[in-house]
Design an enzyme around this catalytic site. Structure first.
Site, PDB file in Angstrom:
ATOM      1  N   HIS A 126     -30.162 -25.482  -3.005  1.00 16.07           N
ATOM      2  CA  HIS A 126     -29.645 -24.294  -3.696  1.00 16.07           C
ATOM      3  C   HIS A 126     -30.850 -23.566  -4.297  1.00 16.07           C
ATOM      4  CE1 HIS A 126     -27.544 -22.146  -6.982  1.00 16.07           C
ATOM      5  NE2 HIS A 126     -26.415 -22.394  -6.370  1.00 16.07           N
ATOM      6  N   ASP A 203     -30.504 -33.248  -7.764  1.00 10.47           N
ATOM      7  CA  ASP A 203     -29.615 -32.176  -8.201  1.00 10.47           C
ATOM      8  C   ASP A 203     -28.193 -32.647  -7.900  1.00 10.47           C
ATOM      9  OD1 ASP A 203     -27.923 -30.022  -8.342  1.00 10.47           O
ATOM     10  OD2 ASP A 203     -29.182 -28.669  -7.159  1.00 10.47           O
ATOM     11  N   GLN A 206     -23.264 -30.928  -7.041  1.00  9.59           N
ATOM     12  CA  GLN A 206     -22.121 -31.087  -6.135  1.00  9.59           C
ATOM     13  C   GLN A 206     -21.639 -32.530  -6.022  1.00  9.59           C
ATOM     14  OE1 GLN A 206     -20.319 -28.745  -4.973  1.00  9.59           O
ATOM     15  NE2 GLN A 206     -21.684 -27.089  -5.547  1.00  9.59           N
ATOM     16  N   LYS A 229     -18.425 -27.683 -12.884  1.00  6.22           N
ATOM     17  CA  LYS A 229     -18.025 -28.241 -11.581  1.00  6.22           C
ATOM     18  C   LYS A 229     -17.396 -29.624 -11.764  1.00  6.22           C
ATOM     19  CE  LYS A 229     -21.903 -25.906  -9.345  1.00  6.22           C
ATOM     20  NZ  LYS A 229     -21.347 -24.656  -8.867  1.00  6.22           N
ATOM     21  N   CYS A 370     -26.041 -19.077  -2.410  1.00  3.62           N
ATOM     22  CA  CYS A 370     -27.320 -19.304  -3.116  1.00  3.62           C
ATOM     23  C   CYS A 370     -28.198 -20.308  -2.374  1.00  3.62           C
ATOM     24  CB  CYS A 370     -27.098 -19.774  -4.559  1.00  3.62           C
ATOM     25  SG  CYS A 370     -26.278 -18.566  -5.563  1.00  3.62           S
TER      26      CYS A 370
END
Ligand code: PLP
Length: 424
Positions: A126, A203, A206, A229, A370
């Site tokens: 991203h 990261d 997600q 999220k 993104c």
């Protein structure tokens, strides 16, 4: 979810869904969870609690309300630490989201790097995990290397050894792609990073919405994610870092609440996490995030993940049958989560989303998500993306597939009447 004990009840998507007020609308098939997940009542209540009953600043007040606000804020930090199995709540730094957590790391950990040191990212990132490192490279002469992806949108770990050089100081990779849904083989990444003495940041924006993790068992150094999220509020995120690393990191932002002592000549900064949380923090959102992760900790994630995999399989199987449709991401369910991006030849992905919304009540997202370098590597400028959550149901998937069937037939009719051979 070992240290949380057993989930309070076996997984049942319908009863999970009933906890989310916005999903009571039978005409809404919400499949944009990778952008923002919905919020259960228990988290809405916790978010309201701060403003209704505890509203005071968390630093410096000695009156009852201020002590209550500080206790709630710090207990949210402890809830985060439990959910990701941090060694201590002091390893949890509240930020405003994943983007601000990575920017913090790129400035603060980045300040410890020398010209010629290297940071490894990947083609799957991203922009939040690309641009802060690119800026660091420009600012400090750090070399940014990029691990390529495979043709089906996974990290190409066979090329890890050649991309990871001895000067690599940090491997900063996605735990799960927001476009291809591909999961990262963390053991392999950590082993390769350790071989050259590099630290590892994942990261988790997600991945964390799909169940608890154990940062210690993963063997990583930093983890970042966003509250919105994970069934929590916007405006809150986390940078987790090993205590001994946070202790070496200079502040990114300076200001109130992050010092031990300031004189006219000098400043002595507070220990982490306060040193890295300058100014009044997002108190209500932090309390909401704590409640969201406590809600997640009560869910039966084995059951939820089985459910999500079954629905993902339904989507992938139908997409594979539709003419002109191309899935961007791995097909093996062991290598992915329920984030499914696809292209329908000859139809703009934004038009796909508009049609699905208007005619079928399906909320999808279109664009480059993104991640322009990643989408461009597939020879595309955008894709439509459906993303699942534990509260997604067969009815949501039915509506999506009906809509896609209708679009695919219209496309075939158009292509046939124009005399062109349909692309398959
Ligand atoms: N990383 C990934 C993989 C994401 O999917 C996102 C958002 O979609 C981000 C980072 C940025 O998160 P935020 O906008 O919450 O800072």
């Amino acid at each position: 979810m070992a240290r949380h004990g057993q989930p309070s009840r076996a997984f049942d998507a319908a009863s999970v869904r009933a906890e989310f007020p916005i999903l009571s609308d039978p005409g809404l098939h919400y499949l944009d969870n990778a952008a923002i997940a919905q919020i259960p009542t228990v988290v809405l209540d916790a978010m309201g609690l701060f403003d209704r009953e505890l509203r005071a600043n968390v630093h410096g007040g000695v009156y009852r309300l201020a002590c209550g606000a500080l206790a709630a804020y710090e207990s949210a930090r402890a809830a985060v630490a439990r959910f990701i199995h941090a060694q201590s709540p002091a390893e949890v730094v509240f930020t405003y989201g994943t983007t601000s957590a990575i920017n913090l790391l790129a400035h603060s950990f980045g300040a410890l790097l020398q010209e010629g040191d290297e940071v490894l990212i990947s083609q799957l990132e991203h922009h939040s995990n690309l641009l802060p490192w690119r800026q660091l490279a420009e600012r400090r002469g750090v070399v940014l290397r990029t691990l390529p992806m495979t043709q089906d949108g996974r990290l190409d770990l066979d090329r890890l050894e050649e991309t990871l050089r001895p000067r690599c100081r940090l491997v900063a990779l996605t735990h799960c792609s927001n476009v291809t849904g591909a999961l990262t083989d963390v053991d392999r990444v950590v082993a390769a990073a350790r071989a050259v003495g590099a630290k590892v940041m994942l990261d988790g924006a997600q991945r964390l919405p799909h169940g608890a993790i154990d940062v210690q068992a993963l063997g990583i150094d930093f983890y970042v994610f966003s509250g919105h999220k994970c069934y929590g509020p916007t405006g809150i995120g986390v940078l987790w870092g090993k205590a001994e690393l946070l202790a070496t990191m200079p502040p990114f932002m300076t200001g109130g609440q992050m010092i031990r002592r300031v004189t006219a000549e000098a400043v002595d900064y507070a220990d982490p996490p306060r040193r890295l949380e300058a100014g009044t923090p997002p108190i209500g959102p932090a309390i909401g995030l704590g409640a969201a992760l406590e809600w997640m900790a009560r869910l039966d994630w084995d059951g939820a993940q089985r459910h999500e995999r079954r629905l993902t399989q339904r989507v992938l199987a139908r997409l594979a049958e539709l003419p002109g449709v191309r899935v961007v991401g791995p097909l093996d369910l062991c290598e992915r989560i329920g984030v499914v991006s696809f292209d329908i030849a000859g139809i703009d992905p934004t038009e796909v989303c508009r049609a699905l919304d208007r005619r079928h009540g399906v909320a999808l997202r279109a664009g480059y998500h993104c991640a322009q370098p990643l989408v461009a590597a597939f020879g595309l400028t955008g894709v439509a993306r459906a993303s699942l959550a534990p509260y997604s149901t067969d009815a949501d998937v039915d509506a999506l597939l009906e809509g896609l069937d209708a679009l695919a037939s219209e496309r075939c009719r158009l292509v046939t009447s124009s005399g062109a051979a349909p692309a398959s």
